[in-house]
Design an enzyme around this catalytic site. Structure first.
Site, PDB file in Angstrom:
ATOM      1  N   CYS A  52       0.934  -1.023  -0.120  1.00  0.00           N
ATOM      2  CA  CYS A  52      -0.158   0.013  -0.324  1.00  0.00           C
ATOM      3  C   CYS A  52       0.644   1.080  -0.100  1.00  0.00           C
ATOM      4  O   CYS A  52       0.699   1.823  -0.682  1.00  0.00           O
ATOM      5  CB  CYS A  52      -1.242   0.233   0.831  1.00  0.00           C
TER       6      CYS A  52
HETATM    7  N1  LIG Z   1      -2.757  -6.662   1.859  1.00  0.00           N
HETATM    8  C1  LIG Z   1      -3.027  -5.019   2.748  1.00  0.00           C
HETATM    9  O1  LIG Z   1      -2.411  -4.715   3.325  1.00  0.00           O
HETATM   10  C2  LIG Z   1      -3.741  -4.342   1.771  1.00  0.00           C
HETATM   11  C3  LIG Z   1      -5.179  -3.254   2.691  1.00  0.00           C
HETATM   12  C4  LIG Z   1      -5.376  -2.509   2.052  1.00  0.00           C
HETATM   13  C5  LIG Z   1      -6.259  -2.838   1.023  1.00  0.00           C
HETATM   14  N2  LIG Z   1      -5.463  -3.587  -0.213  1.00  0.00           N
HETATM   15  C6  LIG Z   1      -5.567  -3.255  -1.229  1.00  0.00           C
HETATM   16  O2  LIG Z   1      -6.717  -4.136  -1.051  1.00  0.00           O
HETATM   17  C7  LIG Z   1      -6.301  -4.649  -2.965  1.00  0.00           C
HETATM   18  C8  LIG Z   1      -6.213  -6.526  -3.067  1.00  0.00           C
HETATM   19  O3  LIG Z   1      -4.656  -6.516  -2.392  1.00  0.00           O
HETATM   20  P1  LIG Z   1      -4.281  -7.596  -2.335  1.00  0.00           P
HETATM   21  O4  LIG Z   1      -3.258  -7.588  -0.687  1.00  0.00           O
HETATM   22  O5  LIG Z   1      -5.606  -8.177  -0.884  1.00  0.00           O
HETATM   23  O6  LIG Z   1      -4.006  -8.958  -3.074  1.00  0.00           O
HETATM   24  P2  LIG Z   1      -3.430 -10.163  -2.790  1.00  0.00           P
HETATM   25  O7  LIG Z   1      -2.503  -9.904  -4.632  1.00  0.00           O
HETATM   26  O8  LIG Z   1      -3.334 -11.074  -1.639  1.00  0.00           O
HETATM   27  O9  LIG Z   1      -4.583 -11.237  -3.528  1.00  0.00           O
HETATM   28  C9  LIG Z   1      -4.776 -11.144  -4.697  1.00  0.00           C
HETATM   29  C10 LIG Z   1      -6.238 -12.180  -5.726  1.00  0.00           C
HETATM   30  O10 LIG Z   1      -6.395 -11.866  -6.780  1.00  0.00           O
HETATM   31  C11 LIG Z   1      -6.212 -12.860  -7.835  1.00  0.00           C
HETATM   32  N3  LIG Z   1      -6.607 -12.404  -8.462  1.00  0.00           N
HETATM   33  C12 LIG Z   1      -5.458 -11.815  -9.719  1.00  0.00           C
HETATM   34  N4  LIG Z   1      -6.873 -11.697 -10.502  1.00  0.00           N
HETATM   35  C13 LIG Z   1      -7.694 -12.050  -9.983  1.00  0.00           C
HETATM   36  C14 LIG Z   1      -8.400 -12.185 -10.953  1.00  0.00           C
HETATM   37  N5  LIG Z   1      -9.364 -11.612 -12.483  1.00  0.00           N
HETATM   38  N6  LIG Z   1      -9.957 -13.238 -10.985  1.00  0.00           N
HETATM   39  C15 LIG Z   1     -10.049 -13.645  -9.634  1.00  0.00           C
HETATM   40  N7  LIG Z   1      -9.136 -13.052  -8.510  1.00  0.00           N
HETATM   41  C16 LIG Z   1      -7.849 -12.777  -9.389  1.00  0.00           C
HETATM   42  C17 LIG Z   1      -4.970 -13.876  -6.941  1.00  0.00           C
HETATM   43  O11 LIG Z   1      -4.782 -14.983  -7.604  1.00  0.00           O
HETATM   44  C18 LIG Z   1      -4.718 -13.225  -5.527  1.00  0.00           C
HETATM   45  O12 LIG Z   1      -5.506 -14.523  -4.423  1.00  0.00           O
HETATM   46  C19 LIG Z   1      -5.286  -4.094  -3.851  1.00  0.00           C
HETATM   47  O13 LIG Z   1      -6.030  -2.718  -4.243  1.00  0.00           O
HETATM   48  C20 LIG Z   1      -5.013  -3.282  -2.441  1.00  0.00           C
HETATM   49  O14 LIG Z   1      -4.291  -2.454  -2.259  1.00  0.00           O
HETATM   50  C21 LIG Z   1      -5.237  -4.114   0.945  1.00  0.00           C
END
Ligand SMILES: NC(=O)c1ccc[n+]([C@@H]2O[C@H](COP(=O)([O-])OP(=O)(O)OC[C@H]3O[C@@H](n4cnc5c(N)ncnc54)[C@H](O)[C@@H]3O)[C@@H](O)[C@H]2O)c1
Length: 420
Positions: A264
């Site tokens: 982030c």
């Molecule tokens: N990790 C954090 O601490 C955090 C906190 C707040 C917000 N966010 C935001 O949340 C969002 C997600 O982040 P995350 O950390 O959960 O990501 P991540 O990479 O941990 O997880 C994403 C998941 O989506 C899957 N994926 C990819 N393409 C796909 C598709 N077309 N259809 C279905 N699944 C698909 C991947 O296989 C993966 O399991 C981002 O925008 C991030 O900035 C993250």
């Protein structure tokens, strides 16, 4: 509504899986859609890959049929609400990469049903929901957002590893395309999350999340700059920050460190500076904070070099250096954007023989975590201060310790422990 699934979550990552568990805990039936078949199979066996959702908590929900995972987007037809929690990284040119969100919006558009609710949870710039997601959903489905289906934005604020605030207890902000969209999304979240704060538009929700992360980035840059000045002035920056934090109002404490990490804070601010350019606006605080924070691994290399020079009369070249902690923050195993990667590369380029120890990260940057034997190295550099480490013992056994996290507080030894 009376479809099979109360909620569907697209993306089973750091955000999606805790969200699924939170809804299941509240008695909702949850469908998870992810594109990685191995991940889907593991979830359906009750095995979690996310530290914040232990398998012991996930498995009973799977067994009870409250959480089911699939790779098949067509199953989304049977969900009342579809929450999209997909990565929003930057391209190599540090511009927003919405390819995951766009791909998912296309796939959801093909199966979208009248009356469904779609919410974007991914962190992104103001305008994404309206300008990018909405047209793709409408083109695929032939339906109209705000009339035939609800569309909203509600950024996830989860902080992996944190236990005092969780997905359930952290207030959720929600902004819909129309008041009815906001109300529909707020109602879904109120079913599982303690506090929901409604906004007038998706753009406000998108920008709220960016403000929170930019606030962190800018304030971390401020203390990082102060740390570099303190180094020159011979003042202990940690003591100063701690002292300032005794003021009961008007000051919030941020810690200096070896640089930003995680999915982030290092990335999200650039989503806004990129969008700002469309409005002939230069977001200077964002760029300046990025500059200061990105410079920290270089500064840390120079601190290590000074410590080896004064402590052992050695150069970085030819020295054995142990990096202690490579995760981007304490007590988790997430190495995304970790400053350790840059620091390791810089030390290697300078000719150091680098190894690492991290109880949470078995493999990193082509290396395996080595046992913690501080005496075997010229220098131990604490990049991430995991709480499982005995820092007093570390100081006793190491030749030189360079501490970028104030983990050796109370165990300082002149000429042996060097701090940021
Ligand atoms: N990790 C954090 O601490 C955090 C906190 C707040 C917000 N966010 C935001 O949340 C969002 C997600 O982040 P995350 O950390 O959960 O990501 P991540 O990479 O941990 O997880 C994403 C998941 O989506 C899957 N994926 C990819 N393409 C796909 C598709 N077309 N259809 C279905 N699944 C698909 C991947 O296989 C993966 O399991 C981002 O925008 C991030 O900035 C993250």
């Amino acid at each position: 509504m009376s479809r099979t699934w109360d909620v569907a979550i697209v993306g089973a990552g750091y955000v999606g899986l805790p969200l699924a568990e939170t809804f299941a805990d509240a008695g909702r039936k949850v469908l998870i859609v992810d594109v990685v078949p191995e991940l889907v199979d593991a979830i359906n066996r009750g095995e979690s890959h996310i530290e914040d959702v232990p398998s012991a908590l996930l498995a009973p929900h799977v067994t009870a049929g409250h959480i089911t995972a699939t790779t098949d987007y067509a199953q989304l037809k049977e969900a009342d609400a579809i929450l999209v929690a997909l990565p929003t990284p930057l391209t190599k040119q540090r511009e927003p990469d919405l390819s995951y969100v766009e791909a998912a919006a296309r796939s959801i558009g093909e199966v979208l049903q009248p009356g469904q609710l779609v919410v974007l949870e991914s962190t992104t710039y103001p305008g994404t929901t309206r300008e990018v997601v909405k047209p793709l959903l409408e083109a695929g489905s032939g339906l109209e957002a705000g009339r035939d289906f609800h569309l909203a934005m509600s950024p996830e604020r989860v902080d992996p590893g944190r236990t005092d605030w969780t997905t359930k207890t952290t207030p959720k902000v929600v902004g819909g395309l129309t008041p009815a969209c906001t109300a529909a999304a707020a109602a879904v979240y109120r079913g599982a999350i303690d506090t929901v704060h409604e906004l007038s538009a998706p753009e406000s929700a998108e920008l709220t999340k960016l403000l929170e992360n930019i606030y962190r980035s800018v304030n971390i840059a401020l203390v990082n700059e102060l740390a570099q000045l303190c180094d020159r002035m011979g003042i202990d920056v940690w003591e100063v920050v701690e002292a300032a934090a005794t003021k009961p109002f008007g000051f919030q404490s941020f810690q200096p460190g070896p640089g930003l990490g995680g999915h982030c804070i290092p990335l999200d601010p650039y989503y806004l500076s990129w969008k700002a350019r469309e409005y002939d606006f230069s977001a200077r605080f964002i760029e300046l904070a990025g500059e200061v924070n990105n410079n920290m691994p270089y500064f840390c290399r120079s601190v290590i070099s000074q410590a080896l020079n004064h402590g052992l009369k050695k150069s970085v070249s030819g020295s054995r250096i142990l990096i202690l902690g490579v995760a981007y923050k304490a007590d988790i195993g997430d190495v995304r954007e970790t400053p350790a990667e840059k620091l390791v590369a810089l030390l290697r380029t300078a000719g150091a023989d680098v190894a690492y120890h991290d109880p949470h990260v078995p493999e990193f940057d082509g290396m395996a975590s080595v046992p913690l034997q501080p005496e075997a190295y010229d220098c131990v550099a604490i990049v991430t201060a995991h709480s499982a480490i005995d820092y007093a013992d570390l100081v006793r056994r190491a030749k030189v310790v360079v501490d970028f996290r104030n983990a050796t507080r109370g165990h300082e030894v002149d000429g042996k422990v060097w701090k940021l």
